[in-house]
Design a protein around this motif. Structure first.
Motif, PDB file in Angstrom:
ATOM      1  N   VAL A 219      46.838 -74.654 -47.391  1.00 20.39           N
ATOM      2  CA  VAL A 219      46.760 -74.616 -48.852  1.00 20.39           C
ATOM      3  C   VAL A 219      46.640 -76.049 -49.375  1.00 20.39           C
ATOM      4  N   PRO A 220      45.635 -76.376 -50.189  1.00 17.43           N
ATOM      5  CA  PRO A 220      45.560 -77.728 -50.752  1.00 17.43           C
ATOM      6  C   PRO A 220      46.755 -77.999 -51.668  1.00 17.43           C
TER       7      PRO A 220
ATOM      8  N   ASP B  96      46.304 -67.637 -55.488  1.00 12.94           N
ATOM      9  CA  ASP B  96      45.448 -66.640 -56.086  1.00 12.94           C
ATOM     10  C   ASP B  96      43.969 -67.021 -56.021  1.00 12.94           C
ATOM     11  N   TYR B  97      43.687 -68.306 -56.043  1.00 18.05           N
ATOM     12  CA  TYR B  97      42.301 -68.765 -56.115  1.00 18.05           C
ATOM     13  C   TYR B  97      41.736 -69.160 -54.754  1.00 18.05           C
ATOM     14  N   LEU B  98      42.550 -69.062 -53.692  1.00 20.99           N
ATOM     15  CA  LEU B  98      42.066 -69.516 -52.383  1.00 20.99           C
ATOM     16  C   LEU B  98      41.246 -68.442 -51.703  1.00 20.99           C
ATOM     17  N   ASP B  99      40.275 -68.867 -50.923  1.00 20.77           N
ATOM     18  CA  ASP B  99      39.466 -67.914 -50.173  1.00 20.77           C
ATOM     19  C   ASP B  99      40.241 -67.411 -48.954  1.00 20.77           C
ATOM     20  N   ASP B 100      39.746 -66.324 -48.373  1.00 24.76           N
ATOM     21  CA  ASP B 100      40.434 -65.696 -47.251  1.00 24.76           C
ATOM     22  C   ASP B 100      40.563 -66.629 -46.059  1.00 24.76           C
ATOM     23  N   GLY B 101      39.512 -67.383 -45.784  1.00 25.79           N
ATOM     24  CA  GLY B 101      39.522 -68.287 -44.633  1.00 25.79           C
ATOM     25  C   GLY B 101      40.658 -69.294 -44.734  1.00 25.79           C
ATOM     26  N   THR B 102      40.842 -69.883 -45.935  1.00 28.40           N
ATOM     27  CA  THR B 102      41.908 -70.866 -46.124  1.00 28.40           C
ATOM     28  C   THR B 102      43.274 -70.204 -45.975  1.00 28.40           C
TER      29      THR B 102
END
Lengths: 197, 197
Positions: A173-174, A180-186
């Motif tokens: 996670v950055p 909520d806004y992160l893509d599945d890969g991350t």
């Protein structure tokens, strides 16, 4: 009616990343109206840059001396080498202050789609530098894209026979990032890289 | 670590309107990496612009000839003169194709706050041009701000004794504009400028 010289200037400015036709017009007007304080100093900076900024023959960084200041700086740790794709990535890492070793700029990454193979990248010099016994760790700070990871994999294979530690950047996670806004890969990467709280 | 020549270039680029420090870095990197196709042509355009683009001694427009192409163009209607604040406003009107007469660029508008009085503007030449008997209409295409309207009022008073028609731009709802997002001043202006449907 804009004059042809003005049009040519606007076209040149519009080719800069981040400037569209509209902002290129504004920039051109700003330069033409502030000839002494904006236009001439910019011409001067650009001409000096064209004259004296060269790629470092050791690491591929851009600087007004060769070897570049980072390669020359004896305070930088000789034990770690950070491989990046572009000079912009090197600048970003320098701004973060995360790294005190030296860099190696590839000039891109392998890409089947763009037809970029190993011979187009600054790899021959990397193989040489990796054999330096002073180098203990090579950090592959490449993009978390398919092409970036392919390149990292390729380099790791080529250097596997050397007594050097190969590492990659952590994924997750950055900082300041909202789940909520992160893509599945991350999210998957963050899960598999979970640590004791 | 960015070199001092590179830093200076980034600083110069960051002073352009529309480019912040981040996009200036990207633009600098783009220029340095594309020396032949981007950096040198831009230097060339800027140098040529610095050499040959001058303000028109008649109307104040910027062009590579004096008088400018618009003043020289005999197909432009000599009967109407459009007074604008800046060369950028002239460009915008030319792009719209709304006007086929000639222009007069003031180089700003009166501003008590910025201490800009009539003597700082290109007004002396406007008084001369307004007395040309060929000029039948003077359009005051100035900003709908307090300063712009003050300037329009000042010019209208100074030219009231001449047999020339003075007009201003229409005010109202911008084309494509949503009523919900308009400020009260624009709505009031649109109401008082209402026409039969």
């Amino acid at each position: 009616m804009a004059a042809s010289e003005i049009d040519r200037l606007i076209q040149q400015l519009a080719r800069l990343p981040g400037l569209g036709p509209r902002s290129a017009r504004r920039a051109a007007l700003h330069l033409l109206q502030k000839r002494e304080t904006a236009l001439l100093p910019l011409v001067d900076s650009l001409r000096r840059a064209a004259e004296c900024i060269v790629p470092c023959s050791n690491c591929g960084n851009l600087d007004d001396c060769d070897p570049c200041r980072i390669c020359q700086d004896s305070r930088r740790e000789a034990a770690s080498l950070c491989v990046v794709e572009e000079v912009g990535d090197l600048w970003a890492l320098e701004r973060s202050g995360a790294f005190r070793g030296r860099y190696h700029v590839l000039g891109g990454c392998l890409s089947a789609l763009d037809g970029r193979g190993p011979e187009q990248l600054n790899l021959a010099r990397l193989w040489q530098r990796a054999e330096d016994p002073a180098v203990k760790e090579i950090i592959l700070a490449l993009s978390a894209t398919v092409d970036g990871q392919t390149t990292a994999h390729y380099i790791a294979e080529r250097l596997a026979h050397l007594p050097v530690q190969l590492t990659r950047l952590g994924q997750g996670v950055p900082v300041g990032g909202d789940l909520d806004y992160l893509d599945d890969g991350t999210l998957l990467a963050a899960f598999s890289a979970r640590r004791p709280a």
